[in-house]
Design a protein around this motif. Structure first.
Motif, mmCIF file in Angstrom:
data_model
loop_
_atom_site.group_PDB
_atom_site.id
_atom_site.type_symbol
_atom_site.label_atom_id
_atom_site.label_comp_id
_atom_site.label_asym_id
_atom_site.label_seq_id
_atom_site.Cartn_x
_atom_site.Cartn_y
_atom_site.Cartn_z
ATOM 1 N N MET B 1 0.835 -1.199 0.000
ATOM 2 C CA MET B 1 0.000 0.000 0.000
ATOM 3 C C MET B 1 0.875 1.256 0.000
ATOM 4 N N ARG B 2 0.358 2.286 -0.647
ATOM 5 C CA ARG B 2 1.105 3.536 -0.746
ATOM 6 C C ARG B 2 0.353 4.607 0.043
ATOM 7 N N VAL B 3 1.053 5.231 1.006
ATOM 8 C CA VAL B 3 0.406 6.163 1.941
ATOM 9 C C VAL B 3 1.089 7.520 1.915
ATOM 10 N N LEU B 4 0.281 8.566 1.795
ATOM 11 C CA LEU B 4 0.787 9.920 1.993
ATOM 12 C C LEU B 4 0.521 10.301 3.441
ATOM 13 N N GLY B 5 1.580 10.589 4.185
ATOM 14 C CA GLY B 5 1.433 11.090 5.552
ATOM 15 C C GLY B 5 1.484 12.605 5.531
ATOM 16 N N VAL B 6 0.611 13.235 6.316
ATOM 17 C CA VAL B 6 0.583 14.700 6.369
ATOM 18 C C VAL B 6 0.647 15.155 7.821
#
Lengths: 181, 181
Positions: B1-6
């Motif tokens: 899975m590919r996750v953008l953390g902000v």
């Protein structure tokens, strides 16, 4: 000037459009509430608020947007949602290049009732009178949005003068030649 | 899975993209900071954050977005800005139909260091190790964004099971016929 007032909230976001200038009778163009279901995901609720605000901006084409300034001294959970809803309203306005003004609840109450600590009912009564409506707009969030718009119309001249003074103070000093005749 | 953390913030919004699954080595795809000038109007700052987040979503096409959950017990002024920046990040993700997860700072620290009260340096050191980087990402907001993405990848299996259980509990009860052989 035509102003969209926004009383931000996740569950109920009050919106109201008022047209007029300070010192002249004001006219309400529209009032309502953007609602989002409390059991929806937070992201989806913010998208619903965005769509709602966009629809109001599209329909009424205001020149200014006045949003209630959020403070965090009150209920912690509510305040986060209010801050997030207000961010969406400000984003929608700024994206269109519309000036956004923030007014505190006490500024709004003081503007429409003369008392910064006025009760909800009193604000509703004054909004009804000032806009010559048949009855106070319901729910209170809708009346508050109209009060915000009225507050902005009445405070705008003073705010503009203040901004011009700030801009002048920040501007590079150009020597002014004194002209005598 | 590919996750953008902000890691949301008005002045510095940390962003980091991590790919992987729980129990396997993780890979950093990108890390950075979306900055907005502190002397700009709030509405314009939110527009700048929106553009920044959109650019990251366009470039990395994450399947999930993990945002730090904002609490209001800390500094009042900062918290309002953080809540507003986080609203923009959630809005951008939800508009694309991306699932948004919120993780608390202590969940993130506990996930990457084993200690929910770990210091910033420790989080940075573990992010560096887990992603096999040459040095800790700077500023701390960038490292925190990566830590959020890692936390989400590691917590996702448990969260998914929990959501399935909730969905099952909410679903209408269908009588199950017991099959005995």
């Amino acid at each position: 000037m035509r102003v969209l007032g926004v009383d931000p909230g996740l569950t109920r976001c009050g919106v109201g459009v008022v047209e007029g200038v300070a010192g002249r009778p004001l006219r309400m163009l529209g009032v309502g509430v953007v609602r989002t279901p409390s059991d929806a995901e937070l992201g989806e609720r913010l998208v619903a608020i965005e769509r709602g605000i966009e629809a109001w901006l599209d329909e009424y084409r205001p020149e200014f947007v006045a949003v209630e300034r959020v403070f965090s001294q009150h209920n912690v959970r509510t305040v986060m949602g209010t801050a997030q809803a207000s961010a969406v309203a400000m984003l929608c306005a700024a994206r269109r290049g519309l000036p956004v003004a923030l007014h505190t609840p006490s500024e709004v109450k003081a503007a429409v009732t003369g008392n910064g600590r006025a009760e909800k009912d009193q604000v509703g009564a004054m909004v009804t009178r000032l806009l010559r409506l048949d009855a106070p707009p319901k729910p209170a969030d809708a009346a508050d949005a109209l009060a915000l718009a009225i507050c902005h119309i009445w405070r705008a001249p003073a705010i503009n003068r203040l901004q011009q003074a700030h801009a002048a103070a920040r501007a590079p000093r150009i020597p002014v030649r004194k002209v005598t005749r």
